[in-house]
Design a protein around this motif. Structure first.
Motif, PDB file in Angstrom:
ATOM      1  N   SER A 105       0.816  -1.218   0.000  1.00  0.00           N
ATOM      2  CA  SER A 105       0.000   0.000   0.000  1.00  0.00           C
ATOM      3  C   SER A 105       0.847   1.264   0.000  1.00  0.00           C
ATOM      4  CB  SER A 105      -0.904   0.019   1.228  1.00  0.00           C
ATOM      5  OG  SER A 105      -1.806  -1.052   1.189  1.00  0.00           O
ATOM      6  N   ASP A 106       0.290   2.282  -0.653  1.00  0.00           N
ATOM      7  CA  ASP A 106       0.857   3.615  -0.528  1.00  0.00           C
ATOM      8  C   ASP A 106       0.162   4.287   0.666  1.00  0.00           C
ATOM      9  OD1 ASP A 106      -1.699   4.108  -1.505  1.00  0.00           O
ATOM     10  OD2 ASP A 106      -1.033   5.095  -3.340  1.00  0.00           O
ATOM     11  N   THR A 107       0.434   5.559   0.877  1.00  0.00           N
ATOM     12  CA  THR A 107      -0.130   6.252   2.034  1.00  0.00           C
ATOM     13  C   THR A 107      -1.656   6.254   2.000  1.00  0.00           C
ATOM     14  OG1 THR A 107       1.843   7.634   2.125  1.00  0.00           O
ATOM     15  CG2 THR A 107      -0.064   8.400   3.359  1.00  0.00           C
ATOM     16  N   LYS A 108      -2.237   6.484   0.836  1.00  0.00           N
ATOM     17  CA  LYS A 108      -3.696   6.468   0.721  1.00  0.00           C
ATOM     18  C   LYS A 108      -4.227   5.078   1.048  1.00  0.00           C
ATOM     19  CE  LYS A 108      -5.551   7.103  -3.360  1.00  0.00           C
ATOM     20  NZ  LYS A 108      -6.181   7.628  -4.580  1.00  0.00           N
ATOM     21  N   GLY A 109      -3.539   4.057   0.590  1.00  0.00           N
ATOM     22  CA  GLY A 109      -3.942   2.686   0.903  1.00  0.00           C
ATOM     23  C   GLY A 109      -3.883   2.399   2.391  1.00  0.00           C
ATOM     24  N   LEU A 110      -2.856   2.937   3.055  1.00  0.00           N
ATOM     25  CA  LEU A 110      -2.759   2.756   4.508  1.00  0.00           C
ATOM     26  C   LEU A 110      -3.939   3.427   5.207  1.00  0.00           C
ATOM     27  CD1 LEU A 110       1.082   3.316   5.054  1.00  0.00           C
ATOM     28  CD2 LEU A 110      -0.159   1.134   4.884  1.00  0.00           C
TER      29      LEU A 110
ATOM     30  N   LEU B  46     -11.108  13.166  -2.838  1.00  0.00           N
ATOM     31  CA  LEU B  46     -11.918  14.274  -2.333  1.00  0.00           C
ATOM     32  C   LEU B  46     -11.742  14.323  -0.813  1.00  0.00           C
ATOM     33  CD1 LEU B  46     -15.103  13.590  -4.482  1.00  0.00           C
ATOM     34  CD2 LEU B  46     -13.373  15.384  -4.847  1.00  0.00           C
ATOM     35  N   TYR B  47     -10.589  14.806  -0.383  1.00  0.00           N
ATOM     36  CA  TYR B  47     -10.201  14.701   1.015  1.00  0.00           C
ATOM     37  C   TYR B  47     -11.071  15.529   1.957  1.00  0.00           C
ATOM     38  CZ  TYR B  47      -6.306  12.156  -0.930  1.00  0.00           C
ATOM     39  OH  TYR B  47      -5.548  11.237  -1.614  1.00  0.00           O
ATOM     40  N   ASP B  48     -11.673  16.613   1.477  1.00  0.00           N
ATOM     41  CA  ASP B  48     -12.605  17.368   2.323  1.00  0.00           C
ATOM     42  C   ASP B  48     -13.797  16.490   2.709  1.00  0.00           C
ATOM     43  OD1 ASP B  48     -11.001  19.594   2.216  1.00  0.00           O
ATOM     44  OD2 ASP B  48     -12.220  20.645   0.723  1.00  0.00           O
ATOM     45  N   TYR B  49     -14.290  15.720   1.752  1.00  0.00           N
ATOM     46  CA  TYR B  49     -15.422  14.834   2.025  1.00  0.00           C
ATOM     47  C   TYR B  49     -14.997  13.647   2.888  1.00  0.00           C
ATOM     48  CZ  TYR B  49     -18.129  17.537  -1.289  1.00  0.00           C
ATOM     49  OH  TYR B  49     -18.775  18.560  -1.929  1.00  0.00           O
ATOM     50  N   VAL B  50     -13.800  13.138   2.635  1.00  0.00           N
ATOM     51  CA  VAL B  50     -13.277  12.069   3.481  1.00  0.00           C
ATOM     52  C   VAL B  50     -13.261  12.560   4.926  1.00  0.00           C
ATOM     53  CG1 VAL B  50     -11.220  10.729   4.090  1.00  0.00           C
ATOM     54  CG2 VAL B  50     -11.847  11.003   1.684  1.00  0.00           C
ATOM     55  N   TYR B  51     -12.714  13.745   5.121  1.00  0.00           N
ATOM     56  CA  TYR B  51     -12.599  14.323   6.458  1.00  0.00           C
ATOM     57  C   TYR B  51     -13.979  14.440   7.102  1.00  0.00           C
ATOM     58  CZ  TYR B  51      -9.786  16.886   9.857  1.00  0.00           C
ATOM     59  OH  TYR B  51      -9.103  17.251  10.987  1.00  0.00           O
TER      60      TYR B  51
ATOM     61  N   ILE C 228      -3.703  10.896   8.873  1.00  0.00           N
ATOM     62  CA  ILE C 228      -3.190  10.480   7.558  1.00  0.00           C
ATOM     63  C   ILE C 228      -3.802  11.352   6.468  1.00  0.00           C
ATOM     64  CG2 ILE C 228      -2.985   8.591   5.908  1.00  0.00           C
ATOM     65  CD1 ILE C 228      -3.094   6.643   8.333  1.00  0.00           C
ATOM     66  N   VAL C 229      -5.089  11.660   6.591  1.00  0.00           N
ATOM     67  CA  VAL C 229      -5.751  12.525   5.593  1.00  0.00           C
ATOM     68  C   VAL C 229      -5.099  13.903   5.591  1.00  0.00           C
ATOM     69  CG1 VAL C 229      -7.903  13.712   5.009  1.00  0.00           C
ATOM     70  CG2 VAL C 229      -7.950  11.294   5.655  1.00  0.00           C
ATOM     71  N   ASP C 230      -4.807  14.440   6.756  1.00  0.00           N
ATOM     72  CA  ASP C 230      -4.125  15.743   6.824  1.00  0.00           C
ATOM     73  C   ASP C 230      -2.800  15.687   6.060  1.00  0.00           C
ATOM     74  OD1 ASP C 230      -6.077  17.051   8.290  1.00  0.00           O
ATOM     75  OD2 ASP C 230      -5.098  16.686  10.226  1.00  0.00           O
ATOM     76  N   HIS C 231      -2.082  14.583   6.221  1.00  0.00           N
ATOM     77  CA  HIS C 231      -0.803  14.401   5.529  1.00  0.00           C
ATOM     78  C   HIS C 231      -1.012  14.292   4.019  1.00  0.00           C
ATOM     79  CE1 HIS C 231       3.298  13.074   4.879  1.00  0.00           C
ATOM     80  NE2 HIS C 231       2.840  12.001   4.257  1.00  0.00           N
ATOM     81  N   LEU C 232      -2.048  13.561   3.604  1.00  0.00           N
ATOM     82  CA  LEU C 232      -2.331  13.389   2.178  1.00  0.00           C
ATOM     83  C   LEU C 232      -2.762  14.702   1.525  1.00  0.00           C
ATOM     84  CD1 LEU C 232      -4.314  10.041   2.157  1.00  0.00           C
ATOM     85  CD2 LEU C 232      -2.144  10.463   0.998  1.00  0.00           C
ATOM     86  N   ALA C 233      -3.539  15.474   2.239  1.00  0.00           N
ATOM     87  CA  ALA C 233      -4.110  16.696   1.671  1.00  0.00           C
ATOM     88  C   ALA C 233      -3.113  17.847   1.626  1.00  0.00           C
ATOM     89  CB  ALA C 233      -5.341  17.123   2.469  1.00  0.00           C
ATOM     90  N   SER C 234      -2.014  17.703   2.337  1.00  0.00           N
ATOM     91  CA  SER C 234      -1.038  18.827   2.364  1.00  0.00           C
ATOM     92  C   SER C 234      -0.067  18.790   1.204  1.00  0.00           C
ATOM     93  CB  SER C 234      -0.265  18.816   3.676  1.00  0.00           C
ATOM     94  OG  SER C 234       0.470  17.630   3.843  1.00  0.00           O
TER      95      SER C 234
END
Length: 175
Positions: free
Chosen positions: A52-57, A118-123, A169-175
């Motif tokens: 997995s990549d970060t999104k997969g994790l 769509l990380y805002d929606y994920v959040y 993790i989402v914060d890290h992905l979205a930055s």
């Protein structure tokens, strides 16, 4: 002889890497979260994390949260049958079971948003899932004679912590 030894070492290194996955990525990713140990132990126990990549994790952690919420909903439903004739307690347990089912649904809804990045929606979905245990606790507070059971509190805290890991993790992905 020396070349066979080097081949043996290379094969052993590859086997260890395949078994342990990319623990470097797991540790790096988990350092961005509020609950490092929970993150590492959850991801290292899932064999799919090795590919997995970060999104997969993050999505693996969503699965951990879904399992937690579903198990808690099922646990609460089972308590309905073991509670004697206390209709108020049964009503609150049913409400809590429904809240945890909604938490699992919110986590499931986040998966498609992850895929679409769509990380805002994920959040938003993860935050909703993390808040459902509070709704359960509040249901108990509405009835002064009811005590919020420690087992439900423990399970609720677990779900909140899992969601906090995903949010990190989402914060890290979205930055």
């Amino acid at each position: 002889m020396a070349s066979s030894f080097l081949i043996f070492i290379a094969i052993m290194f590859l086997a260890i890497t395949l078994v342990n996955g990319d623990s470097g990525l797991i540790h790096k990713t988990c350092k961005t979260t509020k609950y490092y140990d929970l993150c590492v132990s959850s991801l290292e126990s899932d064999p799919s994390s090795s590919n997995s990549d970060t999104k997969g994790l993050a999505m693996i952690m969503v699965g951990v949260g879904m399992a937690n919420a579903t198990a808690t909903s099922t646990f609460l439903s089972s308590q309905l049958f073991s509670t004697t004739n206390d209709t108020i307690m049964k009503k609150v347990l049913k409400e809590c079971s429904d809240k945890y089912a909604h938490a699992a649904d919110a986590l499931q809804a986040s998966v498609q948003d992850f895929v679409s990045e769509l990380y805002d929606y994920v959040y938003m979905h993860i935050m909703a899932a993390a808040d459902y245990p509070n709704a359960c606790r509040n249901a108990f507070k509405r009835y002064p004679g009811l005590v919020y059971p420690p087992e439900i509190a423990r399970r609720g805290d677990g779900l909140k912590h899992i969601c906090d890991v995903v949010l990190g993790i989402v914060d890290h992905l979205a930055s």
